[in-house]
Design a protein around this motif. Structure first.
Motif, PDB file in Angstrom:
ATOM      1  N   SER A   8       5.052  21.797  20.884  1.00  0.00           N
ATOM      2  CA  SER A   8       4.258  21.803  19.666  1.00  0.00           C
ATOM      3  C   SER A   8       2.838  22.242  19.991  1.00  0.00           C
ATOM      4  CB  SER A   8       4.246  20.404  19.044  1.00  0.00           C
ATOM      5  OG  SER A   8       5.551  19.985  18.733  1.00  0.00           O
ATOM      6  N   PRO A   9       2.124  22.822  19.022  1.00  0.00           N
ATOM      7  CA  PRO A   9       0.726  23.193  19.259  1.00  0.00           C
ATOM      8  C   PRO A   9      -0.092  21.978  19.675  1.00  0.00           C
ATOM      9  CG  PRO A   9       1.534  24.139  17.200  1.00  0.00           C
ATOM     10  CD  PRO A   9       2.590  23.188  17.676  1.00  0.00           C
ATOM     11  N   LEU A  10      -1.037  22.199  20.578  1.00  0.00           N
ATOM     12  CA  LEU A  10      -1.864  21.097  21.053  1.00  0.00           C
ATOM     13  C   LEU A  10      -2.795  20.617  19.940  1.00  0.00           C
ATOM     14  CD1 LEU A  10      -2.854  22.424  24.592  1.00  0.00           C
ATOM     15  CD2 LEU A  10      -0.974  20.913  23.971  1.00  0.00           C
ATOM     16  N   GLU A  11      -2.893  19.310  19.804  1.00  0.00           N
ATOM     17  CA  GLU A  11      -3.728  18.712  18.762  1.00  0.00           C
ATOM     18  C   GLU A  11      -4.634  17.662  19.401  1.00  0.00           C
ATOM     19  OE1 GLU A  11      -3.279  16.484  14.425  1.00  0.00           O
ATOM     20  OE2 GLU A  11      -1.702  16.272  15.937  1.00  0.00           O
ATOM     21  N   VAL A  15     -12.261  17.276  17.365  1.00  0.00           N
ATOM     22  CA  VAL A  15     -12.547  18.705  17.462  1.00  0.00           C
ATOM     23  C   VAL A  15     -14.013  18.880  17.827  1.00  0.00           C
ATOM     24  CG1 VAL A  15     -10.761  19.324  15.806  1.00  0.00           C
ATOM     25  CG2 VAL A  15     -13.079  18.881  15.006  1.00  0.00           C
ATOM     26  N   ARG A  45      -3.281  10.705  12.559  1.00  0.00           N
ATOM     27  CA  ARG A  45      -2.515  11.907  12.881  1.00  0.00           C
ATOM     28  C   ARG A  45      -1.027  11.567  12.938  1.00  0.00           C
ATOM     29  NH1 ARG A  45      -3.944  13.957  18.239  1.00  0.00           N
ATOM     30  NH2 ARG A  45      -4.647  11.842  18.771  1.00  0.00           N
ATOM     31  N   VAL A 160      -0.336  14.905  24.496  1.00  0.00           N
ATOM     32  CA  VAL A 160      -0.973  14.123  23.448  1.00  0.00           C
ATOM     33  C   VAL A 160      -2.264  13.514  23.979  1.00  0.00           C
ATOM     34  CG1 VAL A 160       0.343  12.044  24.044  1.00  0.00           C
ATOM     35  CG2 VAL A 160      -0.623  12.255  21.763  1.00  0.00           C
ATOM     36  N   PRO A 205     -12.335  17.475  23.641  1.00  0.00           N
ATOM     37  CA  PRO A 205     -11.114  18.147  23.163  1.00  0.00           C
ATOM     38  C   PRO A 205     -10.501  19.084  24.185  1.00  0.00           C
ATOM     39  CG  PRO A 205     -13.076  18.967  22.017  1.00  0.00           C
ATOM     40  CD  PRO A 205     -13.494  17.751  22.767  1.00  0.00           C
TER      41      PRO A 205
END
Length: 410
Positions: A8-11, A15, A45, A160, A205
């Protein structure tokens, strides 16, 4: 070799431009509302909300987490040997040294069950980790301590970052942690997690991308090491295949193909769960005589009416006084020169065909049954070299293997 599963895209938890203290205050309000059943002022999230649900279902105490005792030193050492990560540990620590050296961060490498196997960091941060139970042998699976980067990376199978009150257990709110799973390129299974943890205000981040990149680099190194092992297996198998006289395939313990002869090309063979030397039915190959090779197996396709073969092992001393393992089967022969210690172990196993436990081997080798960690490490190395010749639980020669041994070897 197959490609690893898509990630999955990194979150990241925050930010660029976010104020960590302000965001932590919001998270605390969300956490308190979730625990009391009140209306949430904001939604966590999805990766965090799903983890909170799993932790609550598992009955994790949000105030204190689990009280499980950590594994003992011998169990930790055994898990290190069996983890598949020991050979790449130096690379992991070296690539993440920039986040650990001279900082308040601790580096953790955990196994697939979430148990901490290795950790590194300054003495001050390690003492803080001790108070949190972040010690070698401790379990950081979600079912024990709820939402955290190690357990949640294992549960979600993705990198994560968990910040402050995103942790399920309140005593962890002063920390931020970033973890990424490391997959076995041969099977796709998760081998463990690399994690960097430190004080919550130190969150950045970019840490998530760096930790995930190191996990991916580690997988690439494991993939390269696997290719090298296949090349070595191919070098041994090629001359044996050339004179085998029947269709045959050389595979590693996971079924990856190193070489074929008179069999349609393929990259992998599905091996049965209960697998040993002798006659066995192998997927679309049909009945095969299974013969051990160093680092794998020779699968010789047979007719049902053929007599099953037996692999014979001779433990001998060469003219120069060194130990030699001579392996003979229907398809050919190969030789291995073990260390004196490994030759001694093979002699003991030959003299005890029913097998010996780690404690029993320790008593024979060292006069004491308490050196099982050393024995397991030696047996792990020996089994990597001899492949299908050896079995475990207890340690013994595999079924279908006969052994000849000189008296001195035992």
């Amino acid at each position: 070799m197959s490609l690893p599963p898509a990630r999955s895209p990194l979150e990241p938890a925050i930010v660029p431009g976010d104020d960590p203290r302000e965001f932590a205050a919001v998270l605390h309000a969300v956490y308190d509302a979730a625990r009391s059943g009140d209306r949430l002022p904001a939604r966590p999230r999805s990766v965090i909300g799903e983890s909170w649900e799993r932790a609550a279902t598992a009955g994790v105490d949000p105030e204190h987490g689990s009280v499980d005792e950590p594994l003992g030193a011998s169990d930790v050492e055994q898990r290190r040997t069996e983890s598949g990560l020991a050979d790449v540990l130096e690379s992991i620590t070296g690539n993440l040294d920039v986040l650990v050296s001279g900082s308040d961060n601790v580096l953790i490498v955990a196994d697939a069950s979430g148990h901490v196997l290795w950790r590194a960091g300054g003495s001050h941060v390690l003492r803080r980790a001790d108070h949190l139970g972040f010690t070698e042998g401790a379990s950081w699976a979600e079912r024990n301590v709820g939402t955290n980067a190690i357990g949640t990376a294992l549960a979600s199978r993705q990198a994560v970052q968990v910040f402050s009150a995103e942790h399920f257990v309140r005593t962890h709110h002063a920390w931020t942690c970033t973890g990424a799973p490391i997959r076995d390129p041969r099977t796709g299974d998760v081998l463990g997690v690399v994690d960097v943890s430190g004080p919550a205000p130190s969150i950045h981040p970019a840490t998530l991308a760096l930790v995930d990149s190191v996990a991916r680099l580690t997988e690439a190194q494991l993939r390269d090491a696997h290719r090298i092992r296949l090349d070595l297996l191919r070098s041994v198998a090629a001359p044996i295949l050339a004179r085998s006289g029947s269709p045959a395939v050389a595979v590693d313990p996971h079924g990856w193909v190193a070489a074929v002869d008179r069999v349609s090309p393929r990259t992998r063979v599905s091996l049965p769960r209960d697998f040993s030397a002798g006659r066995s039915y192998i997927g679309d190959l049909g009945p095969c005589d299974v013969e051990p090779l160093p680092g794998g197996w020779l699968l010789r396709v047979t007719r049902p009416d053929e007599t099953a073969v037996t692999t014979h092992v001779d433990l001998v001393e060469a003219a120069d006084g060194t130990a030699v393992v001579q392996v003979d089967s229907a398809s050919g022969s190969w030789v291995l020169r073990p260390s004196p210690r490994h030759f001694q172990i093979l002699g003991l196993l030959a003299a005890n065909p029913a097998g010996l436990t780690a404690a029993e081997l320790s008593a024979h080798l060292f006069g004491s049954a308490d050196r099982t960690v050393t024995v397991r490490a030696e047996m792990s190395r020996l089994r990597r070299r001899l492949g299908g010749l050896m079995a475990a639980s207890p340690y013994r020669f595999a079924d279908g293997v006969s052994v000849g041994v000189p008296p001195a070897a035992a």
